[in-house]
Design an enzyme around this catalytic site. Structure first.
Site, mmCIF file in Angstrom:
data_model
loop_
_atom_site.group_PDB
_atom_site.id
_atom_site.type_symbol
_atom_site.label_atom_id
_atom_site.label_comp_id
_atom_site.label_asym_id
_atom_site.label_seq_id
_atom_site.Cartn_x
_atom_site.Cartn_y
_atom_site.Cartn_z
ATOM 1 N N GLY A 98 0.821 -1.216 0.000
ATOM 2 C CA GLY A 98 0.000 0.000 0.000
ATOM 3 C C GLY A 98 0.851 1.261 0.000
ATOM 4 N N THR A 99 2.047 1.157 -0.569
ATOM 5 C CA THR A 99 2.982 2.287 -0.598
ATOM 6 C C THR A 99 2.360 3.521 -1.264
ATOM 7 O OG1 THR A 99 4.616 0.546 -1.033
ATOM 8 C CG2 THR A 99 5.399 2.822 -1.123
ATOM 9 N N THR A 100 1.701 3.305 -2.391
ATOM 10 C CA THR A 100 1.120 4.427 -3.143
ATOM 11 C C THR A 100 0.082 5.159 -2.287
ATOM 12 O OG1 THR A 100 1.291 2.929 -5.035
ATOM 13 C CG2 THR A 100 0.145 5.002 -5.406
ATOM 14 N N TRP A 101 -0.681 4.399 -1.567
ATOM 15 C CA TRP A 101 -1.717 4.959 -0.689
ATOM 16 C C TRP A 101 -1.070 5.771 0.443
ATOM 17 C CZ3 TRP A 101 -5.405 1.635 2.839
ATOM 18 C CH2 TRP A 101 -6.508 2.399 3.215
ATOM 19 N N HIS A 122 11.843 0.706 0.655
ATOM 20 C CA HIS A 122 11.464 -0.646 1.098
ATOM 21 C C HIS A 122 12.621 -1.268 1.911
ATOM 22 C CE1 HIS A 122 7.983 -0.594 -1.501
ATOM 23 N NE2 HIS A 122 8.651 -0.708 -2.621
ATOM 24 N N ARG A 134 0.955 -5.050 5.551
ATOM 25 C CA ARG A 134 -0.265 -5.594 4.931
ATOM 26 C C ARG A 134 -0.287 -7.105 5.085
ATOM 27 N NH1 ARG A 134 -2.038 -4.823 -1.478
ATOM 28 N NH2 ARG A 134 -4.250 -5.226 -1.147
ATOM 29 N N SER A 178 -0.901 -9.453 -4.927
ATOM 30 C CA SER A 178 -0.605 -8.166 -5.554
ATOM 31 C C SER A 178 0.730 -8.227 -6.305
ATOM 32 C CB SER A 178 -0.573 -7.081 -4.471
ATOM 33 O OG SER A 178 -0.393 -5.825 -5.045
ATOM 34 N N ARG A 230 -4.556 -1.702 -8.860
ATOM 35 C CA ARG A 230 -5.208 -2.918 -9.358
ATOM 36 C C ARG A 230 -6.609 -2.985 -8.774
ATOM 37 N NH1 ARG A 230 -5.847 -8.389 -8.077
ATOM 38 N NH2 ARG A 230 -5.022 -7.983 -5.998
ATOM 39 N N GLY A 249 -7.007 -2.490 -4.844
ATOM 40 C CA GLY A 249 -7.005 -1.684 -3.634
ATOM 41 C C GLY A 249 -7.958 -2.205 -2.572
HETATM 42 P P1 PAP Z 1 4.908 -0.592 -4.261
HETATM 43 O O1 PAP Z 1 5.109 -1.582 -5.322
HETATM 44 O O2 PAP Z 1 5.660 0.649 -4.522
HETATM 45 O O3 PAP Z 1 5.128 -1.122 -2.885
HETATM 46 P P2 PAP Z 1 2.069 -0.456 -3.655
HETATM 47 O O4 PAP Z 1 1.277 0.797 -3.710
HETATM 48 O O5 PAP Z 1 2.305 -1.048 -2.307
HETATM 49 O O6 PAP Z 1 3.406 -0.116 -4.423
HETATM 50 O O7 PAP Z 1 1.431 -1.564 -4.549
HETATM 51 C C1 PAP Z 1 0.212 -1.484 -5.191
HETATM 52 C C2 PAP Z 1 -0.879 -2.029 -4.303
HETATM 53 O O8 PAP Z 1 -1.467 -0.944 -3.551
HETATM 54 C C3 PAP Z 1 -2.002 -2.570 -5.162
HETATM 55 O O9 PAP Z 1 -2.676 -3.561 -4.397
HETATM 56 P P3 PAP Z 1 -3.584 -4.692 -5.069
HETATM 57 O O10 PAP Z 1 -2.754 -5.338 -6.116
HETATM 58 O O11 PAP Z 1 -3.942 -5.633 -3.959
HETATM 59 O O12 PAP Z 1 -4.778 -4.017 -5.618
HETATM 60 C C4 PAP Z 1 -2.831 -1.326 -5.366
HETATM 61 O O13 PAP Z 1 -4.129 -1.561 -5.864
HETATM 62 C C5 PAP Z 1 -2.835 -0.777 -3.959
HETATM 63 N N1 PAP Z 1 -3.207 0.633 -3.920
HETATM 64 C C6 PAP Z 1 -2.742 1.634 -4.731
HETATM 65 N N2 PAP Z 1 -3.326 2.788 -4.409
HETATM 66 C C7 PAP Z 1 -4.183 2.534 -3.390
HETATM 67 C C8 PAP Z 1 -5.079 3.349 -2.629
HETATM 68 N N3 PAP Z 1 -5.219 4.643 -2.878
HETATM 69 N N4 PAP Z 1 -5.788 2.754 -1.656
HETATM 70 C C9 PAP Z 1 -5.652 1.447 -1.392
HETATM 71 N N5 PAP Z 1 -4.840 0.620 -2.081
HETATM 72 C C10 PAP Z 1 -4.098 1.156 -3.068
#
Ligand code: PAP
Length: 336
Positions: free
Chosen positions: A81-84, A143, A166, A174, A302, A304
């Site tokens: 959830g880095t982006t979040w 990371h 997570r 993911s 993807r 979230g």
């Molecule tokens: P990273 O590779 O830099 O660690 P990261 O954001 O952790 O990035 O990875 C993407 C995951 O965060 C995705 O999860 P999923 O595959 O289970 O869906 C992505 O959907 C999720 N993500 C991105 N933005 C958000 C958000 N705003 N809220 C919740 N989950 C999010």
């Protein structure tokens, strides 16, 4: 930029073997290595596995980075959830400079550009970049495991760390999707197509920044010992009780919400701005490309959601992960 151009830039970004200095190649040759499922080889450095491109950035970061007392570090295991987290923290700490309006930076810029990764962005291109232009407080993301952080950060009594963790079952799913999204027809060796392989590697700890359990546990233990310095947050808790955790996060970052802000609905506005639904539908995140890596911004969005593992992992896999990996490694430490 077309998707082919973006792919070729990303290839250059990931495959740094040709651009490694002799000094770094010699250093790599001293490390245990394993054929990676993602990228050519993974190298074991201080107990964790890395792709060479990442390790080069880590070594440069450790050598040259000087923390400032107000620095904030957002730390995650990949796909946690880095982006979040970046979106939330950027919005919280800059809320006076950038009120939540149509021209908020998150509406036009991917969060990874607003809060740069240390090892794969700042220290990727340059061995010793000049960071003087960064506004204070400086916010970085990484990371990197606790034990590999520079001592200057580990020993700092003023720098702050937010660690987002997570459910590993969702991380695996993911990660698998992410690797497959980066895969290209011509370079199938870049990624596995089998979730079983991703799963087995994860269980053995042989993926980038693995083993997961040590990564997470080290930060968890540090957060217990030093709660003013390390804030340990769970993706699932943030989903369940967003306001409460947002409030705690802002307080930890020394910028608590005032009662006026609370009453004006600011917390709800922040959650809405940073929500998966909002961010993933923005043009910049649907069709944009990250300037430092050439990756499509969309690969970071993807579903979230929590619990998608139920659609991908067999009972046997779940049992193995829970019993063999999690309970074995985490039991006795009071971590649920
Ligand atoms: P990273 O590779 O830099 O660690 P990261 O954001 O952790 O990035 O990875 C993407 C995951 O965060 C995705 O999860 P999923 O595959 O289970 O869906 C992505 O959907 C999720 N993500 C991105 N933005 C958000 C958000 N705003 N809220 C919740 N989950 C999010």
């Amino acid at each position: 930029m077309t998707s082919d151009e973006s792919f070729s830039r990303m290839q250059k970004y990931l495959n740094v073997e040709d651009t490694l200095s002799q000094e770094f190649k010699t250093f790599l040759s001293t490390l245990p290595k394993i054929k990676g499922s993602f990228g050519p080889y993974g190298y074991l450095y201080e107990g964790f596995w890395y792709f060479p491109m990442i390790l080069r950035g880590i070594v440069a970061f450790r050598r040259h980075f000087h923390p400032q007392s107000s620095d904030i570090f957002l730390i995650t295991y990949p796909k946690s959830g880095t982006t979040w987290l970046k979106s939330l923290v950027f919005t919280i700490i800059n809320r006076h400079r950038f009120p939540i309006e149509a021209n908020h930076p998150l509406n036009t810029t991917n969060a990874h550009q607003l809060i740069p990764f240390l090892e794969t962005h700042i220290y990727h291109k340059e061995e010793n970049p000049n960071l003087d232009h960064l506004p204070f407080p400086r916010v970085f993301s990484t990371h990197i495991p606790w034990t590999t952080l520079p001592e200057s950060i580990r020993n700092s009594s003023t720098c702050k760390i937010v660690y987002l963790c997570r459910n590993p079952k969702d991380i695996i799913v993911s990660l698998w999707h992410f690797q497959n999204k980066l895969m290209h027809d011509e370079t199938k060796e870049m990624a596995t197509n089998s979730i079983l392989e991703t799963f087995e590697n994860f269980c053995q700890g042989v993926n980038d920044y693995g083993p997961f359990w040590r990564h997470m546990l080290d930060y968890w233990k540090q957060s217990k010992e030093n709660p003013d310095k390390i804030y340990f947050l769970k993706y699932e808790d943030m989903k369940e009780q967003p306001s409460m955790h947002l409030r705690r996060l802002a307080k930890f970052l020394d910028c608590p919400f005032s009662s006026d802000e609370e009453e004006s609905g600011l917390l709800e506005d922040i959650m809405k701005l940073c929500s998966f639904e909002n961010l993933s539908n923005l043009e910049i995140n649907k069709n944009g490309v990250l300037s430092y890596s050439g990756m499509q911004s969309s690969v970071f969005f993807r579903q979230g959601k929590t619990g998608d593992w139920k659609n991908h992992l067999s009972d046997e896999m779940v049992q193995k992960l829970i019993n063999v990996i999690c309970e074995d490694k985490l039991s006795g430490l009071g971590f649920n």
